[in-house]
Each structure stands twice: as C-alpha cells, then as structure tokens.
Design an enzyme around this catalytic site. Structure first.
Site, PDB file in Angstrom:
ATOM      1  N   TYR A 239       0.836  -1.198   0.000  1.00 60.87           N
ATOM      2  CA  TYR A 239       0.000   0.000   0.000  1.00 60.87           C
ATOM      3  C   TYR A 239       0.873   1.252   0.000  1.00 60.87           C
ATOM      4  O   TYR A 239       0.644   2.200  -0.755  1.00 60.87           O
ATOM      5  CB  TYR A 239      -0.910  -0.024   1.221  1.00 60.87           C
TER       6      TYR A 239
ATOM      7  N   LYS B 209       1.252   4.424  -2.836  1.00 60.62           N
ATOM      8  CA  LYS B 209       1.040   5.841  -2.577  1.00 60.62           C
ATOM      9  C   LYS B 209       2.272   6.670  -2.917  1.00 60.62           C
ATOM     10  O   LYS B 209       2.172   7.720  -3.570  1.00 60.62           O
ATOM     11  CB  LYS B 209       0.635   6.062  -1.117  1.00 60.62           C
TER      12      LYS B 209
ATOM     13  N   THR C 120     -16.606   5.750   2.104  1.00 66.14           N
ATOM     14  CA  THR C 120     -16.930   4.763   1.079  1.00 66.14           C
ATOM     15  C   THR C 120     -17.451   3.500   1.748  1.00 66.14           C
ATOM     16  O   THR C 120     -17.336   3.325   2.970  1.00 66.14           O
ATOM     17  CB  THR C 120     -15.686   4.403   0.251  1.00 66.14           C
TER      18      THR C 120
END
Length: 287
Positions: free
Chosen positions: A165, A169, A200
């Site tokens: 992750y 980014k 979300t």
C-alpha cells in the site's frame, strides 16, 4: 458549469473515490469516461458498477460513458484512449485512481503473513497509472493543455497497512513529480493529491468491524465527491502550472479554493491532524 464540456477519464470508478470524483466532475458538466471491471452486481465484493457511476455522472449534469477496462491489461488501456481520441478528439483531465485493493489488506499481520495477492496493487495501481498517463500525455501535449492527477494519500509518508500500500502511494507522488519534469513547457500539468479518509463502502465496513478502534474516523472523513470538486477547481485555476509535480493535500487545496464538503464540513488535513506532509522532491535532474 463549463460552456464547453471538458473531457475526463477517471480510472477505477465503479465505486469509492473514483465514483465520487467522476460524479463531481459530472456536476461541472464534464464528459467522463468511467473505467473499471465491475459491470454487474457480484463482480466485486462491494457494490458499484461502471454503468451505475456513468448514470450518476449524467444525472449530475455531465455525460457519463462506461468503458469496461481491466487495467492489468495494457492493450485494454490503449484501446480506451484510442476510443477517447476517436470520439472526442482530445482529453482534458486524466485521474489515475484505479488500484487493486483486496479486503485482506486491513487484516492484522506482517506482509509475509498476508496473502501474496496484496502485491496486485503494484500492477493495478502503480503500473496502470503509468500506462494510462503514457497514452493520455501525447493527446494533451498535442493541444498544449491538460491535467494528469494521481490520487494518493498519507501512506506515502508513513506506514499504512503494509509495504504494498505504501509503495503505491509514494509511487503515485513520485510519478507526478517526474512526469512533470518531462511535461515541462508543454502546457500539461501532472500532480498528485492526497485524499483523506473517504466515506466509502469499504471504510464504513472497516469502522463497523471495530467501532471502538475506528470511531475517530467519523469526524475526519471526506465524501468521495470532495476530491472531484478540488480537481475541477485546479483545472480552472490560471495558476495551475505552478502546482506541476507537486503532491498536494486535498483538504488544504479546498481551503485555498474556498470549497467545503457536504454538510458544510471542512475536512482536516493530515498535516494539521498528525504533522504528516508529502515527502520533498529536489530540483536535481539526471538525464
């Protein structure tokens, strides 16, 4: 609304951030190509399809065009931009948002204790953003204008969920910086935007999984549409080129442009809340 509709491509827009960004651009009258793999319920663990997002764009006042694209397949990405060129003749805004996020990402454990498929974010995330920009840039350079946006987050500067992750980014931010060098004096601007925690389906699931742990997020969340309005404001800014290559915090940009989120909410920035800011880039260039 713009008198002449802007043409935008938002990748990974079946749901989440991409859906919100596409819908917001629709509110500003844009023609938005909505890409993703989800065409019907059940195609993904979370609800949302490219057709639902395209319909939301149109309902908002723009024109939504759903295109089924697996961004892990370079040929499908090339075909997408060939279609945009054939149908519109140009592209004004590219939002590189698609990323392969699996539910196991937020599970406890170290990277080797989680499924290897979490590395998919390197292909459908880092590489896919490069490939989409590769095809969009020539169309923009030909016209001497355009905006390439990479959606990113504070995981570029601190540990979030694991190295895959974080690599995604920081790569979004770095690609924006380095593409801006190649795009210098072309009229095309590449930049990266740190989004905050987004309201979300995925985040709401996370909060529900451990309310005591994640309750603090409720006061910090942004709507998925928030970043879309920030992108629109950037695209209309006569000083847009001043931001070339930068990684910008969406909440700070919103304050600069006088934008507020739904419910008159002003989301805090990571710099304000945690003292976390984008990593610096240096002017040295080696070719």
């Amino acid at each position: 609304m713009s008198q002449t509709p802007k043409v935008a491509v938002v990748t990974g827009a079946s749901r989440g951030a991409g859906q919100g960004i596409a819908t917001a651009l629709g509110q500003h009258g844009c023609i938005v190509y909505v890409t993703g793999r989800s065409e019907k319920a059940g195609d993904a663990p979370l609800p949302g399809t490219i057709y639902e997002t395209a319909a939301a764009v149109t309902a908002a006042g723009g024109q939504g065009i759903a295109v089924r694209v697996d961004h892990g397949d370079d040929e499908q990405t090339r075909a997408l931009f060939d279609r945009v060129r054939a149908e519109q003749g140009h592209i004004d805004i590219l939002v590189n948002n698609v990323a392969a996020i699996h539910d196991e990402l937020t599970l406890p454990g170290r990277f080797w204790e989680k499924p290897l498929k979490l590395a998919d974010i390197i292909t459908v995330g880092i590489r896919s953003s490069y490939v989409a920009s590769y095809h969009a840039a020539p169309m923009m350079v030909d016209r001497g204008q355009g905006l390439i946006v990479f959606t990113s987050g504070s995981g570029a500067s601190h540990y979030v969920y694991g190295p895959g992750y974080g690599a995604h980014k920081v790569s979004q931010d770095k690609m924006a910086a380095d593409m801006a060098v190649d795009l210098r004096d072309t009229g095309v601007t590449a930049l990266s935007i740190w989004m905050g925690a987004l309201r979300t389906g995925r985040l709401l699931q996370l909060i529900a999984s451990d309310p005591a742990k994640y309750a603090y997020l409720e006061k910090m969340v942004e709507t998925p549409e928030f970043t879309g309005h920030v992108i629109w404001a950037l695209s209309q800014d006569p000083a847009l080129a001043d931001h070339a290559g930068q990684t910008l915090i969406g909440a700070e940009l919103a304050e600069h442009y006088g934008l507020r989120d739904a419910g008159d909410h002003q989301p805090p920035s990571y710099r304000q809340s945690y003292g976390v800011a984008p990593l610096p880039q240096y002017d040295r260039i080696i070719r």
